[in-house]
Scaffold this motif. Structure first.
Motif, PDB file in Angstrom:
ATOM      1  N   ASN A 248      -3.360 -17.044   1.094  1.00  0.00           N
ATOM      2  CA  ASN A 248      -3.750 -18.464   1.006  1.00  0.00           C
ATOM      3  C   ASN A 248      -5.248 -18.675   1.171  1.00  0.00           C
ATOM      4  OD1 ASN A 248      -1.125 -19.264   0.658  1.00  0.00           O
ATOM      5  ND2 ASN A 248      -0.756 -19.497   2.865  1.00  0.00           N
ATOM      6  N   CYS A 249      -5.869 -17.845   1.999  1.00  0.00           N
ATOM      7  CA  CYS A 249      -7.306 -18.020   2.252  1.00  0.00           C
ATOM      8  C   CYS A 249      -8.158 -17.507   1.095  1.00  0.00           C
ATOM      9  CB  CYS A 249      -7.690 -17.312   3.561  1.00  0.00           C
ATOM     10  SG  CYS A 249      -7.323 -15.553   3.552  1.00  0.00           S
ATOM     11  N   GLY A 250      -7.516 -17.008   0.035  1.00  0.00           N
ATOM     12  CA  GLY A 250      -8.268 -16.585  -1.147  1.00  0.00           C
ATOM     13  C   GLY A 250      -8.606 -15.102  -1.182  1.00  0.00           C
ATOM     14  N   VAL A 251      -8.280 -14.400  -0.094  1.00  0.00           N
ATOM     15  CA  VAL A 251      -8.541 -12.964  -0.041  1.00  0.00           C
ATOM     16  C   VAL A 251      -7.429 -12.229  -0.792  1.00  0.00           C
ATOM     17  CG1 VAL A 251      -8.777 -10.983   1.506  1.00  0.00           C
ATOM     18  CG2 VAL A 251      -9.704 -13.201   2.197  1.00  0.00           C
ATOM     19  N   HIS A 252      -7.781 -11.254  -1.594  1.00  0.00           N
ATOM     20  CA  HIS A 252      -6.792 -10.391  -2.230  1.00  0.00           C
ATOM     21  C   HIS A 252      -6.458  -9.267  -1.245  1.00  0.00           C
ATOM     22  CE1 HIS A 252      -7.664 -11.599  -6.666  1.00  0.00           C
ATOM     23  NE2 HIS A 252      -7.612 -12.639  -5.851  1.00  0.00           N
ATOM     24  N   VAL A 253      -5.189  -8.842  -1.228  1.00  0.00           N
ATOM     25  CA  VAL A 253      -4.774  -7.927  -0.161  1.00  0.00           C
ATOM     26  C   VAL A 253      -3.876  -6.802  -0.690  1.00  0.00           C
ATOM     27  CG1 VAL A 253      -3.761  -7.793   2.157  1.00  0.00           C
ATOM     28  CG2 VAL A 253      -4.697  -9.971   1.385  1.00  0.00           C
ATOM     29  N   LEU A 254      -4.177  -5.592  -0.251  1.00  0.00           N
ATOM     30  CA  LEU A 254      -3.206  -4.508  -0.378  1.00  0.00           C
ATOM     31  C   LEU A 254      -2.521  -4.461   0.985  1.00  0.00           C
ATOM     32  CD1 LEU A 254      -5.178  -1.747  -2.323  1.00  0.00           C
ATOM     33  CD2 LEU A 254      -3.059  -2.870  -3.066  1.00  0.00           C
ATOM     34  N   THR A 255      -1.292  -4.973   1.034  1.00  0.00           N
ATOM     35  CA  THR A 255      -0.624  -5.171   2.324  1.00  0.00           C
ATOM     36  C   THR A 255      -0.050  -3.861   2.862  1.00  0.00           C
ATOM     37  OG1 THR A 255       1.443  -5.745   1.216  1.00  0.00           O
ATOM     38  CG2 THR A 255      -0.030  -7.568   1.775  1.00  0.00           C
ATOM     39  N   SER A 256       0.145  -3.840   4.169  1.00  0.00           N
ATOM     40  CA  SER A 256       0.729  -2.659   4.796  1.00  0.00           C
ATOM     41  C   SER A 256       2.247  -2.808   4.903  1.00  0.00           C
ATOM     42  CB  SER A 256       0.118  -2.457   6.177  1.00  0.00           C
ATOM     43  OG  SER A 256       0.532  -1.209   6.693  1.00  0.00           O
TER      44      SER A 256
ATOM     45  N   LEU B  91       0.809  -1.214   0.000  1.00  0.00           N
ATOM     46  CA  LEU B  91       0.000   0.000   0.000  1.00  0.00           C
ATOM     47  C   LEU B  91       0.852   1.278   0.000  1.00  0.00           C
ATOM     48  CD1 LEU B  91      -3.017   0.725   0.024  1.00  0.00           C
ATOM     49  CD2 LEU B  91      -2.950   0.669   2.514  1.00  0.00           C
ATOM     50  N   TYR B  92       2.064   1.168   0.528  1.00  0.00           N
ATOM     51  CA  TYR B  92       2.979   2.312   0.530  1.00  0.00           C
ATOM     52  C   TYR B  92       3.265   2.757  -0.910  1.00  0.00           C
ATOM     53  CZ  TYR B  92       7.358   4.907   1.039  1.00  0.00           C
ATOM     54  OH  TYR B  92       8.322   5.855   0.970  1.00  0.00           O
ATOM     55  N   ASP B  93       3.556   1.774  -1.780  1.00  0.00           N
ATOM     56  CA  ASP B  93       3.831   2.097  -3.191  1.00  0.00           C
ATOM     57  C   ASP B  93       2.611   2.753  -3.847  1.00  0.00           C
ATOM     58  OD1 ASP B  93       6.374   0.647  -3.088  1.00  0.00           O
ATOM     59  OD2 ASP B  93       5.126  -1.151  -3.013  1.00  0.00           O
ATOM     60  N   VAL B  94       1.429   2.288  -3.441  1.00  0.00           N
ATOM     61  CA  VAL B  94       0.195   2.817  -4.034  1.00  0.00           C
ATOM     62  C   VAL B  94      -0.024   4.269  -3.601  1.00  0.00           C
ATOM     63  CG1 VAL B  94      -2.315   2.518  -4.200  1.00  0.00           C
ATOM     64  CG2 VAL B  94      -0.829   0.502  -4.133  1.00  0.00           C
ATOM     65  N   PHE B  95       0.151   4.534  -2.314  1.00  0.00           N
ATOM     66  CA  PHE B  95      -0.001   5.916  -1.819  1.00  0.00           C
ATOM     67  C   PHE B  95       1.062   6.824  -2.410  1.00  0.00           C
ATOM     68  CE2 PHE B  95      -3.104   4.678   1.372  1.00  0.00           C
ATOM     69  CZ  PHE B  95      -3.816   5.853   1.562  1.00  0.00           C
ATOM     70  N   LEU B  96       2.263   6.269  -2.581  1.00  0.00           N
ATOM     71  CA  LEU B  96       3.361   7.063  -3.127  1.00  0.00           C
ATOM     72  C   LEU B  96       3.138   7.367  -4.612  1.00  0.00           C
ATOM     73  CD1 LEU B  96       5.841   7.871  -1.491  1.00  0.00           C
ATOM     74  CD2 LEU B  96       7.115   6.037  -2.625  1.00  0.00           C
ATOM     75  N   GLY B  97       2.350   6.523  -5.271  1.00  0.00           N
ATOM     76  CA  GLY B  97       2.065   6.728  -6.693  1.00  0.00           C
ATOM     77  C   GLY B  97       3.027   5.992  -7.603  1.00  0.00           C
ATOM     78  N   THR B  98       3.885   5.124  -7.038  1.00  0.00           N
ATOM     79  CA  THR B  98       4.839   4.386  -7.873  1.00  0.00           C
ATOM     80  C   THR B  98       4.225   3.104  -8.445  1.00  0.00           C
ATOM     81  OG1 THR B  98       5.737   3.345  -5.898  1.00  0.00           O
ATOM     82  CG2 THR B  98       6.908   5.271  -6.719  1.00  0.00           C
ATOM     83  N   LYS B  99       3.075   2.678  -7.915  1.00  0.00           N
ATOM     84  CA  LYS B  99       2.377   1.483  -8.430  1.00  0.00           C
ATOM     85  C   LYS B  99       0.877   1.762  -8.444  1.00  0.00           C
ATOM     86  CE  LYS B  99       4.477  -2.764  -8.732  1.00  0.00           C
ATOM     87  NZ  LYS B  99       5.237  -2.704  -9.901  1.00  0.00           N
ATOM     88  N   PRO B 100       0.214   1.474  -9.567  1.00  0.00           N
ATOM     89  CA  PRO B 100      -1.249   1.561  -9.499  1.00  0.00           C
ATOM     90  C   PRO B 100      -1.777   0.468  -8.572  1.00  0.00           C
ATOM     91  CG  PRO B 100      -0.509   0.869 -11.696  1.00  0.00           C
ATOM     92  CD  PRO B 100       0.718   1.060 -10.871  1.00  0.00           C
ATOM     93  N   ALA B 101      -2.870   0.733  -7.895  1.00  0.00           N
ATOM     94  CA  ALA B 101      -3.389  -0.211  -6.902  1.00  0.00           C
ATOM     95  C   ALA B 101      -3.576  -1.609  -7.498  1.00  0.00           C
ATOM     96  CB  ALA B 101      -4.701   0.321  -6.328  1.00  0.00           C
ATOM     97  N   ALA B 102      -4.061  -1.673  -8.727  1.00  0.00           N
ATOM     98  CA  ALA B 102      -4.355  -2.983  -9.338  1.00  0.00           C
ATOM     99  C   ALA B 102      -3.100  -3.852  -9.451  1.00  0.00           C
ATOM    100  CB  ALA B 102      -4.979  -2.781 -10.708  1.00  0.00           C
ATOM    101  N   LEU B 103      -1.925  -3.218  -9.557  1.00  0.00           N
ATOM    102  CA  LEU B 103      -0.686  -3.985  -9.713  1.00  0.00           C
ATOM    103  C   LEU B 103       0.005  -4.260  -8.374  1.00  0.00           C
ATOM    104  CD1 LEU B 103       0.861  -2.391 -12.936  1.00  0.00           C
ATOM    105  CD2 LEU B 103      -0.610  -4.407 -12.707  1.00  0.00           C
ATOM    106  N   ALA B 104      -0.598  -3.782  -7.289  1.00  0.00           N
ATOM    107  CA  ALA B 104       0.029  -3.966  -5.974  1.00  0.00           C
ATOM    108  C   ALA B 104      -0.694  -5.024  -5.143  1.00  0.00           C
ATOM    109  CB  ALA B 104       0.043  -2.635  -5.225  1.00  0.00           C
ATOM    110  N   ILE B 105      -1.717  -5.619  -5.733  1.00  0.00           N
ATOM    111  CA  ILE B 105      -2.535  -6.581  -4.971  1.00  0.00           C
ATOM    112  C   ILE B 105      -1.839  -7.935  -4.885  1.00  0.00           C
ATOM    113  CG2 ILE B 105      -4.703  -7.896  -5.059  1.00  0.00           C
ATOM    114  CD1 ILE B 105      -5.890  -5.285  -6.355  1.00  0.00           C
TER     115      ILE B 105
END
Ligand SMILES: Nc1ncnc2c1ncn2[C@@H]1O[C@H](COP(=O)(O)OP(=O)(O)OP(=O)(O)O)[C@@H](O)[C@H]1O
Ligand SMILES: [Mg+2]
Length: 253
Positions: free
Chosen positions: A76-84, A58-72
């Motif tokens: 294992n449990c099947g949940v997609h995550v924008l990690t901290s 999520l840091y990269d996403v807030f910084l603007g270096t990665k679009p959110a879709a590419l940071a997901i």
């Protein structure tokens, strides 16, 4: 009605536990779920067995270096995550009053890909927590049924009404209170819930999350309770909450 923020300024009331287990229960029911870990402690990231040191996050996403879709990333449990990441502290420092809608804008392009986006909000009154609130359609307030909960809930509701609804015109937002750490066998927990129902009526969810040691075991095992102990009352409670959310989303549409 699909972005759900688990939020209260008070610490340790079950925000992370509720976000992760609700996300996993929704996936179990066939929903496409993105979990956003807004807390620099990265507890939700660790809970789903992802490494908060790893990029992208999520840091990269807030910084603007990665679009959110590419940071997901996918847990294992099947949940997609924008990690901290610990560097989310720097984002917190850099955000200024007026930047409350930044997360909301970052998440907008992801909405078509998910049935639900669940945000694990950090405790405390600071800009990331405000961003987590501003991005939400529905705010679920996890309140402990062990301690005096009313003040903490009232504080959050006042903030949402004054700032989110009045200042940012987010009047479509709805609020629900989720009691956690509920001990049915004591008189204390039922009294706390009854008191809250008197004040907030139908905004108090019927489902209550029982107090159970299995939740800390589930965190240590890095497995949602539904995977670790699917028949446990606590797992069933989060299944009920997931069903409620699915119904709620359908009727709101
Ligand atoms: N229903 C429950 N019964 C017993 N313990 C619980 C329950 N829910 C959460 N806990 C435990 O309480 C502690 C705090 O829970 P959690 O981390 O979910 O709260 P939080 O609101 O996210 O905290 P923070 O404000 O620090 O982010 C954890 O050790 C967790 O395992
Ligand atoms: Mg937390």
């Amino acid at each position: 009605m699909k972005v759900v923020s688990f939020s209260i300024f008070k610490g340790g009331t079950g925000k992370t536990t509720s976000t992760v287990n609700t996300a996993a229960a929704l996936v179990h029911k066939g929903q496409r779920v993105l979990l956003v870990d807004l807390d620099q402690q990265a507890s939700a990231t660790r809970y789903v067995d992802l490494d908060p040191e790893q990029s992208p996050n999520l840091y990269d996403v807030f910084l603007g270096t990665k679009p959110a879709a590419l940071a997901i990333r996918k847990a294992n449990c099947g949940v997609h995550v924008l990690t901290s990441h610990v560097l989310m502290a720097a984002i917190e420092e850099a955000l200024e009053p007026g930047d409350e809608l930044k997360l909301s804008h970052l998440l907008t392009p992801l909405k078509p890909s998910y049935d639900f986006i669940l945000i694990d909000n950090p405790p405390g009154k600071a800009m990331l927590a405000f961003n987590g609130l501003a991005a939400a359609d529905l705010i679920i307030i996890p309140a402990s049924a062990e301690r005096m909960a009313v003040d903490g809930v009232a504080d959050l509701i006042n903030h949402v009404q004054k700032i989110m609804w009045n200042k940012f015109a987010l009047t479509h937002q709805e609020l629900r209170i989720l009691f956690t750490m509920y001990r049915a066998t004591t008189s204390h927990s039922p009294a706390i819930v009854a008191n809250a129902q008197k004040i907030w009526r139908d905004n108090v969810l019927n489902v209550k999350i029982p107090h159970a040691i299995i939740f800390s075991k589930s965190y240590d095992a890095k497995q949602p309770i539904g995977a670790l102990a699917p028949k446990h009352q606590g797992a069933i409670a989060y299944e009920v909450l997931a069903d409620w959310l699915i119904d709620y989303e359908k009727t709101a549409r």
